[in-house]
Design a protein around this motif. Structure first.
Motif: not given
Length: 107
Positions: A14-21
């Motif tokens: 989720l950290d990685e996904l949140e960084l993308d958004v």
């Protein structure tokens, strides 16, 4: 995978996904960002983690909401850009403003 490792793995995903958004949101906020900026790498859903831990669901839902909002803004801006390009083409070709042309025959 133990319970703590499972939660940590999901939290990292989720950290990685949140960084993308967050990167996309920053690009949308920066109207003067260089168009040459390389696109973010595509996020791939983890397949080896199993089901999302229930306590991480609110965070995942919030990230999804932000993604959808960013996608809507991108679509809105693409439409506005397309409309602006159409008007620019009309101005460049003279189609936007049809003015009468008078010829001075007195000469």
């Amino acid at each position: 995978m133990s319970g703590g490792d499972w939660r940590n793995a999901w939290s990292e995903a989720l950290d990685e996904l949140e960084l993308d958004v967050a990167t996309i949101e920053a690009m949308l906020d920066d109207e003067h960002r260089n168009a040459e900026t390389p696109p973010a790498s595509l996020w791939k859903a983890p397949t080896e983690l199993g089901a999302l831990p229930l306590e991480l669901k609110p965070r995942a839902d919030e990230i999804l909401t932000r993604q959808l909002k960013a996608a809507e803004e991108i679509a809105r801006r693409m439409t506005a850009t397309r409309q602006q390009m159409t008007m620019t083409r009309k101005i460049e070709t003279g189609e936007a403003v049809k003015r009468p042309v008078y010829v001075d025959r007195a000469m």
